[in-house]
Design a protein around this motif. Structure first.
Motif, PDB file in Angstrom:
ATOM      1  N   UNK A 208       0.837  -1.219   0.000  1.00 17.49           N
ATOM      2  CA  UNK A 208       0.000   0.000   0.000  1.00 17.49           C
ATOM      3  C   UNK A 208       0.865   1.260   0.000  1.00 17.49           C
ATOM      4  N   UNK A 209       2.050   1.190   0.635  1.00 19.08           N
ATOM      5  CA  UNK A 209       2.986   2.310   0.570  1.00 19.08           C
ATOM      6  C   UNK A 209       3.522   2.474  -0.845  1.00 19.08           C
ATOM      7  N   UNK A 210       3.809   1.319  -1.480  1.00 17.88           N
ATOM      8  CA  UNK A 210       4.298   1.362  -2.863  1.00 17.88           C
ATOM      9  C   UNK A 210       3.248   2.019  -3.763  1.00 17.88           C
ATOM     10  N   UNK A 211       1.952   1.646  -3.557  1.00 17.18           N
ATOM     11  CA  UNK A 211       0.867   2.220  -4.365  1.00 17.18           C
ATOM     12  C   UNK A 211       0.766   3.729  -4.136  1.00 17.18           C
ATOM     13  N   UNK A 212       0.988   4.116  -2.865  1.00 20.29           N
ATOM     14  CA  UNK A 212       0.887   5.545  -2.540  1.00 20.29           C
ATOM     15  C   UNK A 212       2.024   6.327  -3.212  1.00 20.29           C
ATOM     16  N   UNK A 213       3.238   5.787  -3.124  1.00 22.64           N
ATOM     17  CA  UNK A 213       4.380   6.475  -3.737  1.00 22.64           C
ATOM     18  C   UNK A 213       4.179   6.577  -5.246  1.00 22.64           C
ATOM     19  N   UNK A 214       3.668   5.468  -5.833  1.00 22.90           N
ATOM     20  CA  UNK A 214       3.530   5.409  -7.292  1.00 22.90           C
ATOM     21  C   UNK A 214       2.182   5.954  -7.765  1.00 22.90           C
ATOM     22  N   UNK A 215       1.421   6.439  -6.830  1.00 20.60           N
ATOM     23  CA  UNK A 215       0.087   7.022  -7.110  1.00 20.60           C
ATOM     24  C   UNK A 215      -0.775   6.042  -7.923  1.00 20.60           C
ATOM     25  N   UNK A 216      -0.847   4.824  -7.441  1.00 19.58           N
ATOM     26  CA  UNK A 216      -1.721   3.824  -8.064  1.00 19.58           C
ATOM     27  C   UNK A 216      -3.009   3.764  -7.272  1.00 19.58           C
ATOM     28  N   UNK A 217      -4.132   3.749  -7.989  1.00 17.31           N
ATOM     29  CA  UNK A 217      -5.410   3.629  -7.265  1.00 17.31           C
ATOM     30  C   UNK A 217      -5.665   2.160  -6.917  1.00 17.31           C
ATOM     31  N   UNK A 218      -5.259   1.314  -7.847  1.00 16.46           N
ATOM     32  CA  UNK A 218      -5.380  -0.131  -7.602  1.00 16.46           C
ATOM     33  C   UNK A 218      -3.983  -0.743  -7.815  1.00 16.46           C
ATOM     34  N   UNK A 219      -3.699  -1.850  -7.175  1.00 10.98           N
ATOM     35  CA  UNK A 219      -2.345  -2.400  -7.339  1.00 10.98           C
ATOM     36  C   UNK A 219      -2.101  -2.900  -8.770  1.00 10.98           C
ATOM     37  N   UNK A 220      -1.058  -2.368  -9.370  1.00 10.06           N
ATOM     38  CA  UNK A 220      -0.641  -2.872 -10.695  1.00 10.06           C
ATOM     39  C   UNK A 220       0.637  -3.679 -10.447  1.00 10.06           C
ATOM     40  N   UNK A 221       0.476  -4.974 -10.583  1.00  9.63           N
ATOM     41  CA  UNK A 221       1.514  -5.910 -10.115  1.00  9.63           C
ATOM     42  C   UNK A 221       2.591  -6.131 -11.182  1.00  9.63           C
ATOM     43  N   UNK A 222       3.869  -6.060 -10.739  1.00  5.64           N
ATOM     44  CA  UNK A 222       4.985  -6.306 -11.672  1.00  5.64           C
ATOM     45  C   UNK A 222       5.301  -7.791 -11.774  1.00  5.64           C
ATOM     46  N   UNK A 223       5.135  -8.466 -10.643  1.00  3.05           N
ATOM     47  CA  UNK A 223       5.666  -9.836 -10.592  1.00  3.05           C
ATOM     48  C   UNK A 223       4.845 -10.663  -9.613  1.00  3.05           C
ATOM     49  N   UNK A 224       4.600 -11.900  -9.977  1.00  4.56           N
ATOM     50  CA  UNK A 224       3.970 -12.825  -9.025  1.00  4.56           C
ATOM     51  C   UNK A 224       4.922 -13.999  -8.804  1.00  4.56           C
ATOM     52  N   UNK A 225       5.355 -14.158  -7.540  1.00  7.65           N
ATOM     53  CA  UNK A 225       6.230 -15.298  -7.198  1.00  7.65           C
ATOM     54  C   UNK A 225       5.355 -16.417  -6.660  1.00  7.65           C
ATOM     55  N   UNK A 226       5.608 -17.618  -7.135  1.00  6.52           N
ATOM     56  CA  UNK A 226       4.775 -18.777  -6.756  1.00  6.52           C
ATOM     57  C   UNK A 226       5.617 -19.805  -6.017  1.00  6.52           C
ATOM     58  N   UNK A 227       5.029 -20.339  -4.938  1.00 10.08           N
ATOM     59  CA  UNK A 227       5.690 -21.448  -4.233  1.00 10.08           C
ATOM     60  C   UNK A 227       4.871 -22.723  -4.447  1.00 10.08           C
ATOM     61  N   UNK A 228       5.556 -23.814  -4.746  1.00  9.32           N
ATOM     62  CA  UNK A 228       4.861 -25.089  -4.971  1.00  9.32           C
ATOM     63  C   UNK A 228       4.871 -25.934  -3.702  1.00  9.32           C
ATOM     64  N   UNK A 229       3.905 -26.829  -3.634  1.00 10.02           N
ATOM     65  CA  UNK A 229       3.884 -27.754  -2.486  1.00 10.02           C
ATOM     66  C   UNK A 229       5.041 -28.751  -2.610  1.00 10.02           C
ATOM     67  N   UNK A 230       5.293 -29.180  -3.848  1.00 10.04           N
ATOM     68  CA  UNK A 230       6.344 -30.168  -4.072  1.00 10.04           C
ATOM     69  C   UNK A 230       7.291 -29.635  -5.144  1.00 10.04           C
TER      70      UNK A 230
END
Lengths: 412, 234
Positions: A208-230
Motif C-alpha cells: 500500500x505504501x508502494x501504491x501511494x508512492x507510485x500514485x496507483x489507485x489499484x495495485x498494478x503488479x509487476x511480478x507474481x512469485x509462486x511457491x509449490x507444495x512439491x
C-alpha cells in the motif's frame, strides 16, 4: 548357474591380493563419486533453497516482455488488476501451488536527509511474501521480522553505506507511471541481509505504501512469485501453467503473460548445471577406472588360465559357458567394489555431516555443508560399476570362449 | 564292433610359408572296448593323431569317423557337444582344475557339460572314486595330492560321463615307473569294467607292452601294427 558362481568366487579367491587390489581400486572410485555427489548435492540444494526460498520463489509470472526490461523496472509493464485477478483465480484452481506473492517492483531515490542514493524496492503483502519465501524473515537480521505500513526494510549494504539504522526516518522518492515524481517518508523497521543473486540487494515496503508512492489507485503488479507444495513437480506445474495461460492474449494477439521457473531467472542456475556436468565427468572417470582395472585383471586371468580353458573346452564345455565363467568373475568384482565403495563412501559422508564443515557463498558465510546421497544415486552408481565391470570382462571372456582347445592345451 | 575308422588321413601344418606333413595317409580301424597304444619317437605324429580322433583338430585330407560321425564336419559347438558326449581325455600334466576338489573335478563334466541330475551324479562319482581308490581324498584339492593320485582323478573324470572312447596323450610321462604302471593297470581295469575304448600314446617301452594293439608311428606314417600274440606290418 550356482556352480558357475562357485567357480568364479574360487578363482577370485585364488588370487586374493590381485582381487583385493582391483576391488579396492573400484571401491575408491565409488567413494570419490559418492562424496562428490553428496557434497555437490548439498551445495546445490542449499544454493537452490537460498534462491527460491528467500528471493525468487519457484515460479514467477510477469506480463510478457517484463523480464527483458527488468533492469529498468518499467511500471508500464505491470499487470492490470483484472489480469491479476484472472491469474489468482488460475492459481487457486491449481492444487500444486502452495502460495503466491504479488509484488510491485520499482526503482527510486533513497534519502537519509543528509545523503541520497538509488534503491530498488519491492512493494509486497507481508503475509503473502513470508508464506511464499519461508527464508525471507530469517534474512532480516536487525529489527522487526515483518513489513508494516509506513515502514521500510532496507538492505544491509545501504544501511552501512548511508549509516541508516532501525528506527531512523528516511524518504523514498520515485517516478510514477505518468512521469511525475512522488515521495513518502518511511521509518526503517529492519535491515535485510544481502544475498548473491537477482533481487538480493532490494528493499521492501508494504504494497500500500508502494501504491501511494507510485500514485496507483489499484495495485498494478509487476511480478507474481509462486511457491509449490512439491519442488519436484516444478517442470510439470510450469508446463501446465504455461499451457493454461497460453490462451490469454494481448492486443497483438500474442500471449499476455510469461512464465519462468527460478532456473530461468538466476545466472547461478548455470553453476548448478556446471556441477551436474562435472558429476557426469566424474562418473565417466569412474567408468574408466572400473573398465580399465576389471579388463586388466580379466585379461591377466584369461592369460594365466589358458591351459585350464583348453582343458574345459576339450572335455566339452560349451563356449557360452566358458564366457559366462569369466563374465561372472567380472560381475563379482564389480559387486565387491561397489559394496565396499558404498559402505565406505556412506560412512565418510556421515562423518562429513557430523563434522559440520562451513563455507561461504557470495556474501553469505557460515553455511553448513550437509552432504547427503540419495538412495537412487547409490543405486545408479552401483549399477554403473557392475555393468561396466561386466562390460570390462566381456572382451577377455569372449577371447577365452573362442580359444581353440588344441592351442590352449599347448600353451606353456 | 567298429568304433572309429581313418581313411587316407593327412594333416599338414604351415610353419611360416612351408607346409609340414604331420600325418601322411593313415588308414586304420579301431573296435569298441579295445586297449590301444600309439607309440613312436617325439614328432612322429602321435599327439596330432590323438587330437584328430578327439575332435580337437581337423584332418587336411581324408575321412575320420568316430562313433559314426565324420569329425571333420563338426563346427566348434558341435565339436564340444560331441566330445562331451563321447570322448574322455587324460592329459600328460593331469590338467585338473586347481580351484575344485577331487570330487568336484570328477563332477565337473557331469555338471557343466552333461547336466546330469544330482543323485545320479553322486552315484557315478562315488563309484569311480571307489574304483580309482580315491574315496578318502575326495575333499582334497589337486595341490594336496600326489602326481599318481592326480592322474587317477583324471582317469575318473574321463570316465564319469560314460564315454565311448578315452584318449590319453602320454598319460604316464610325468609319473615314476611304478605309478605309471599302476595308472595303465587302472585304465585297463576301467576298460574291463566300463567297456570303454582306451587309446593312449607313449614312448615308454615298458608301458607300451601293456596295450593290446600297438601302432608304431614314424614320420607321420604307421609303420607297424602289433597285436598281442601277433606282429603285422602296417
Amino acid at each position: 548357474m550356482g556352480n558357475l558362481f562357485k567357480i568364479a568366487i574360487r578363482n577370485l579367491m585364488r588370487y586374493k591380493r590381485r582381487t583385493t587390489l582391483t576391488a579396492s581400486l573400484v571401491a575408491i572410485g565409488v567413494i570419490f563419486v559418492l562424496i562428490f555427489v553428496g557434497v555437490t548435492g548439498s551445495f546445490k540444494t542449499m544454493m537452490t533453497g537460498q534462491m527460491t526460498d528467500s528471493m525468487l520463489g519457484h515460479i514467477q509470472v510477469h506480463r510478457r516482455g517484463y523480464i527483458a526490461s527488468i533492469d529498468n523496472l518499467p511500471l508500464t509493464m505491470n499487470m492490470k488488476p483484472q489480469a491479476v485477478k484472472k491469474l489468482e483465480k488460475t492459481f487457486q484452481g491449481m492444487p500444486d501451488i502452495e502460495s503466491y506473492s504479488l509484488r510491485i517492483k520499482f526503482g527510486g531515490i533513497f534519502s537519509s536527509f543528509t545523503e541520497t542514493t538509488n534503491i530498488r524496492l519491492n512493494g509486497v503483502y507481508p503475509e503473502m511474501e513470508m508464506k511464499t519465501l519461508p527464508l525471507f524473515a530469517s534474512r532480516i537480521t536487525t529489527g522487526e521480522k515483518t513489513i508494516k505500513k509506513g515502514e521500510i526494510v532496507i538492505p544491509e549494504l545501504l544501511s552501512r553505506g548511508m549509516k541508516v539504522n532501525v528506527g531512523d526516518t528516511i524518504v523514498v522518492i520515485a517516478n510514477n507511471k505518468d512521469g511525475s515524481v512522488n515521495g513518502k517518508q518511511l521509518r526503517v523497521s529492519g535491515i535485510i541481509e544481502s544475498i548473491t543473486g537477482p533481487g538480493g540487494r532490494d528493499g521492501y515496503v508494504h504494497i500500500e505504501d508502494a501504491m501511494e508512492i507510485l500514485r496507483m489507485e489499484e495495485p498494478e503488479i509487476s511480478e507474481i512469485a509462486i511457491r509449490l507444495k512439491d519442488f519436484g513437480k516444478l517442470h510439470a506445474v510450469y508446463d501446465s501453467l504455461t499451457a493454461m495461460l497460453a490462451g490469454e492474449q494481448n492486443n497483438q494477439g500474442k500471449p499476455a503473460f510469461e512464465v519462468h521457473t527460478w532456473e530461468d531467472l538466476t545466472p547461478f542456475y548455470n553453476i548448478i548445471r556446471m556441477i551436474d556436468i562435472m558429476t557426469i565427468f566424474i562418473k565417466i572417470m569412474l567408468i574408466a577406472i572400473v573398465l580399465i582395472s576389471v579388463m586388466n585383471v580379466m585379461i591377466m586371468a584369461v592369460y594365466e588360465r589358458i591351459r585350464e580353458i583348453g582343458t574345459i573346452a576339450a572335455i566339452g564345455t560349451m563356449p557360452g559357458r566358458i564366457l559366462s565363467m569369466f563374465v561372472i568373475e567380472g560381475f563379482l568384482l564389480g559387486i565387491l567394489g561397489a559394496v565396499a565403495g558404498n559402505v565406505m563412501g556412506i560412512g565418510i559422508i556421515y562423518i562429513l555431516k557430523a563434522v559440520k564443515i562451513t563455507f561461504a557463498f557470495g556474501r553469505q558465510t557460515g553455511l553448513v555443508l550437509s552432504p547427503t546421497v540419495a538412495l537412487q544415486d547409490i543405486a545408479m552408481i552401483s549399477l554403473i560399476v557392475i555393468v561396466v565391470a561386466v562390460l570390462g570382462s566381456l572382451q577377455p571372456a569372449f577371447k577365452a570362449s573362442r580359444m581353440e582347445p588344441i592351442k590352449a592345451l599347448r600353451h606353456v | 564292433m567298429e568304433l572309429m575308422k581313418a581313411t587316407n588321413i593327412v594333416k599338414d601344418y604351415m610353419v611360416g610359408e612351408v607346409a609340414i606333413r604331420a600325418l601322411d595317409r593313415l588308414n586304420f580301424t579301431i573296435d569298441s572296448a579295445s586297449f590301444i597304444s600309439f607309440v613312436g619317437p617325439s614328432g612322429s605324429g602321435k599327439t596330432t593323431l590323438l587330437n584328430l580322433i578327439g575332435c580337437l583338430d581337423k584332418p587336411t585330407e581324408g575321412t575320420l569317423t568316430v562313433a559314426g560321425t565324420d569329425v571333420a564336419s563338426l563346427d566348434r559347438r558341435q565339436g564340444a557337444a560331441f566330445r562331451g558326449a563321447n570322448i574322455g581325455f587324460i592329459f600328460q600334466d593331469f590338467n585338473l582344475l586347481p580351484v575344485l576338489t577331487v570330487y568336484e573335478n570328477i563332477e565337473y563334466p557331469l555338471l557343466m557339460v552333461q547336466n546330469v541330475p544330482a543323485k545320479e551324479r553322486e552315484e557315478r562319482i562315488m563309484k569311480l572314486l571307489d574304483a580309482v581308490g580315491m574315496l578318502e581324498q575326495e575333499g582334497k584339492y589337486p595341490d594336496q595330492i600326489s602326481g599318481g593320485q592326480k592322474q587317477r582323478v583324471a582317469v575318473a573324470r574321463a570316465l564319469v560321463t560314460n564315454p565311448r572312447l578315452v584318449l590319453a596323450d602320454e598319460p604316464t610321462a610325468n609319473l615314476d615307473h611304478k605309478t605309471a604302471y599302476m595308472v595303465i593297470e587302472l585304465m585297463k581295469k576301467m576298460r574291463d569294467e566300463f567297456r570303454t575304448t582306451f587309446i593312449f600314446s607313449t614312448h615308454d617301452q615298458k608301458i607300451v607292452g601293456e596295450a593290446e594293439i600297438i601302432y608304431t608311428l614314424e614320420d607321420g606314417q604307421i609303420t607297424e601294427r602289433e597285436e598281442k600274440g601277433g606282429n603285422n606290418r602296417g
